[in-house]
Design a protein around this motif. Structure first.
Motif, short mmCIF file in Angstrom:
data_model
loop_
_atom_site.label_atom_id
_atom_site.label_comp_id
_atom_site.label_asym_id
_atom_site.label_seq_id
_atom_site.Cartn_x
_atom_site.Cartn_y
_atom_site.Cartn_z
N ARG A 188 17.75 -8.11 -28.63
CA ARG A 188 17.97 -8.38 -27.21
C ARG A 188 17.19 -7.40 -26.33
N LYS A 198 11.45 -8.10 -31.57
CA LYS A 198 12.47 -9.15 -31.46
C LYS A 198 12.52 -9.99 -32.73
N ASP A 258 18.30 -15.29 -24.90
CA ASP A 258 19.26 -14.18 -24.97
C ASP A 258 20.70 -14.69 -25.02
#
Length: 146
Positions: A46, A57, A108
């Motif tokens: 995140r 990520k 997200d």
């Protein structure tokens, strides 16, 4: 006299430390570490998403997926664990699918959803360990009085 920091040597040391720990760790601790690992990997993913760090990520989500697949899901005893193990397996499977989608879509909200699913399981696991230790202490105290 001293050489510069060697990341390869540090990595080898960390790997040996983890391998040694695995032989002395109990099942409660192992599952606790796996659950914490999933949550930490998602938190890292995140943060990387917010910074636009695509590589971190992807690597972090991959780590969370591997922990779920290779650690938590394979550790479930679906026969002896009954309905609880089946339900945990379903949550882990759903979480895997959501993480893969979150990675592909840079979403997200999907990662947050997985955190909201895994956090109560992790907390329940920690509470179960505490309750088990308290029960063992009570039994030991009762036996000592006899």
């Amino acid at each position: 006299m001293f050489s510069a920091f060697n990341s390869r040597a540090a990595s080898a040391y960390q790997r040996i430390n983890v391998e040694t720990s695995m032989h002395t760790i109990d099942q409660y601790q192992l599952v606790n570490l796996l659950l914490d690992g999933v949550l930490n990997a998602i938190a890292t993913a995140r943060g990387a998403l917010a910074r636009g760090d695509v590589l971190t990520k992807c690597n972090s989500i991959t780590k969370a997926v591997r922990i779920l697949e290779e650690g938590l899901m394979t550790a479930l005893d679906r026969e002896a664990g009954g309905e609880l193990a089946q339900n945990l397996g379903a949550v882990y499977d759903y979480s895997l699918r959501r993480l893969v989608l979150a990675n592909a879509r840079n979403d997200d909200a999907m990662m947050q959803e997985v955190v909201r699913l895994i956090e109560p399981i992790a907390q329940g696991w920690k509470d179960m360990k505490k309750n088990n230790e308290a029960a063992n202490e009570a039994v030991q105290t009762a036996l000592a009085e006899v």
